[in-house]
Design a protein around this motif. Structure first.
Motif, PDB file in Angstrom:
ATOM      1  N   CYS A 100      30.168  89.631  71.731  1.00  0.00           N
ATOM      2  CA  CYS A 100      30.436  90.574  72.822  1.00  0.00           C
ATOM      3  C   CYS A 100      29.363  91.655  72.815  1.00  0.00           C
ATOM      4  CB  CYS A 100      31.812  91.210  72.618  1.00  0.00           C
ATOM      5  SG  CYS A 100      32.120  92.593  73.733  1.00  0.00           S
ATOM      6  N   CYS A 156      31.182  95.327  72.087  1.00  0.00           N
ATOM      7  CA  CYS A 156      31.715  95.729  70.778  1.00  0.00           C
ATOM      8  C   CYS A 156      31.220  94.873  69.618  1.00  0.00           C
ATOM      9  CB  CYS A 156      33.242  95.729  70.806  1.00  0.00           C
ATOM     10  SG  CYS A 156      33.953  94.070  70.730  1.00  0.00           S
ATOM     11  N   CYS A 206      36.052  89.068  75.981  1.00  0.00           N
ATOM     12  CA  CYS A 206      36.212  89.541  74.612  1.00  0.00           C
ATOM     13  C   CYS A 206      37.662  89.972  74.423  1.00  0.00           C
ATOM     14  CB  CYS A 206      35.269  90.713  74.347  1.00  0.00           C
ATOM     15  SG  CYS A 206      35.544  91.479  72.750  1.00  0.00           S
ATOM     16  N   CYS A 209      37.952  93.842  72.675  1.00  0.00           N
ATOM     17  CA  CYS A 209      37.855  95.087  73.423  1.00  0.00           C
ATOM     18  C   CYS A 209      38.197  94.912  74.906  1.00  0.00           C
ATOM     19  CB  CYS A 209      36.469  95.709  73.274  1.00  0.00           C
ATOM     20  SG  CYS A 209      35.192  94.861  74.210  1.00  0.00           S
ATOM     21  N   TYR A 219      36.495  93.319  77.198  1.00  0.00           N
ATOM     22  CA  TYR A 219      35.338  93.260  78.091  1.00  0.00           C
ATOM     23  C   TYR A 219      35.265  91.889  78.762  1.00  0.00           C
ATOM     24  CZ  TYR A 219      30.414  94.005  79.459  1.00  0.00           C
ATOM     25  OH  TYR A 219      29.234  94.156  80.146  1.00  0.00           O
TER      26      TYR A 219
HETATM   27 ZN   LIG Z   1      34.207  93.302  72.871  1.00  0.00          ZN
END
Ligand SMILES: [Zn+2]
Length: 412
Positions: free
Chosen positions: A371, A374, A387, A390, A392
């Motif tokens: 990712c 993160c 992801c 986090c 995303y």
């Molecule tokens: Zn992430």
């Protein structure tokens, strides 16, 4: 010193080969923009025979090309001077000959005795200038003068080589230089503390067991004051280029490639069915060449648009895997023959160099799974990267480009 001399000797051989093949009249049309020569030199197998790292090989090709071009400019200037000094020539005749020297299509066709093809406006001018003079006589005059003025190029001393930024590294009060053995660098202590991040020329003085690092001042290089962005990119087979911000360039790239590869497949099967009839290969080569040129001009146009729009000071690009390797490429093997990643990479490097943009290659392992926000391991669903750590979610390629940029920035 011996290891450096090996590079210099190969470097000279590559240059001489380019001089020999492309220094003459017949290759005039290939000099601009030069992709054809680059491709032909790649296919020539010379690099493999010499076992010279490509980081040196292509610089030698470009070096020789530059020499050939400047040799032609000098020849034209010399002929021009003779015309100006010639008191037996009328002003009309001088105008006509100057036109031939100035318009490269006309110049080529006169030297090669080939039919003249000009855009409409230029043709009009030509017709006007040609109407009052003896064209045959003047064309012979141009050919004769060019023969007299145009000297052959030859490199006869292997006293150095150009070196790209990625083939050297400064450290420990010296410089580490890539040699012909894979992944090996040799260390040379330096007498000053200058550090450069551009192409250098290494001049060897074997008798003194010394070398000199020369920093070429390239006036032709453009410098854009407003090009300051840091841009990570990811190259693909369908979408040519995606930036870390998710902007895309070369949307039609996949379609162009498919068209070319389908056509090649089709021709191959026709060919293998009619081997005895031996259908014309010349026609095949010509059509293939035309399709490739179309693809290449599209690639160049989109790379230009990329640089113009993004205004990068630095471009981070993933290191490409070795061609022919197994892995995800296998699935799309029928396209692999026409997959132009090497070409795209070379063109991007050249364009960046011409515009003083730094280009940094970044180690690419795991770049598509990580990712970019993160650093956790994420998942790809189709074109989407997700992801779970986090939350995303973004385009798969944009995520890879983001990682490229992150790794590049952490490195430098
Ligand atoms: Zn992430």
């Amino acid at each position: 010193m011996q290891k450096l001399q090996e590079i210099a000797a190969d470097y000279m051989q590559v240059k001489n080969q380019v001089y020999q093949r492309y220094g003459g009249i017949r290759s005039l049309s290939k000099l601009y923009p030069g992709y054809t020569i680059q491709n032909e030199m790649t296919k020539s197998g010379l690099r493999e025979t010499l076992e010279l790292p490509s980081v040196y090989f292509y610089l030698a090709v470009f070096d020789a090309l530059r020499d050939i071009k400047s040799r032609w400019s000098r020849t034209k200037a010399a002929v021009l001077k003779r015309i100006n000094d010639n008191e037996q020539m009328s002003e009309e005749e001088k105008h006509f000959v100057r036109y031939i020297l100035k318009v490269s299509n006309a110049f080529e066709s006169v030297l090669n005795h080939s039919p003249l093809k000009l855009p409409k406006e230029l043709q009009k001018q030509y017709d006007l200038l040609a109407s009052g003079v003896d064209v045959r006589k003047l064309c012979n005059y141009v050919r004769r003068q060019v023969r007299n003025c145009h000297g052959k190029l030859c490199a006869d001393t292997a006293d150095g080589f150009s070196i790209a930024e990625r083939a050297y590294r400064y450290a420990d009060h010296g410089i580490y230089i890539s040699v012909k053995e894979k992944r090996k660098r040799i260390f040379v202590p330096l007498t000053d503390h200058n550090v450069y991040t551009r192409q250098l020329y290494v001049r060897l003085y074997p008798e003194e067991k010394a070398l000199e690092i020369q920093v070429p001042v390239d006036i032709q290089v453009k410098r854009h004051e407003d090009y300051t962005a840091h841009v990570g990119v990811s190259l693909g087979m369908r979408m040519m280029l995606v930036t870390d911000a998710g902007r895309t360039y070369g949307e039609e790239f996949g379609a162009y490639q498919e068209q070319l590869s389908d056509w090649i497949q089709e021709q191959r099967s026709i060919y293998s069915k009619n081997k005895e009839a031996n259908p014309g290969r010349k026609k095949y080569q010509a059509k293939k060449h035309r399709l490739e040129e179309q693809l290449h001009s599209y690639i160049n146009q989109e790379l230009n648009r990329f640089l113009r729009t993004e205004k990068p000071g630095v471009v981070y690009m993933p290191k490409l895997p070795k061609p022919g390797g197994a892995g995800p490429v296998k699935r799309i093997n029928h396209l692999a023959g026409t997959w132009q990643r090497g070409y795209i990479k070379n063109r991007l490097e050249l364009k960046c160099r011409e515009q003083s943009i730094r280009i940094v290659e970044v180690f690419a392992k795991g770049i598509s799974r990580e990712c970019s926000r993160c650093g956790a391991e994420g998942q790809c669903q189709g074109e989407l990267f997700i992801c779970s750590a986090c939350g995303y979610r973004t385009d798969r390629k944009a995520n890879a480009a983001g990682n490229t940029r992150k790794r590049g920035e952490n490195r430098s």
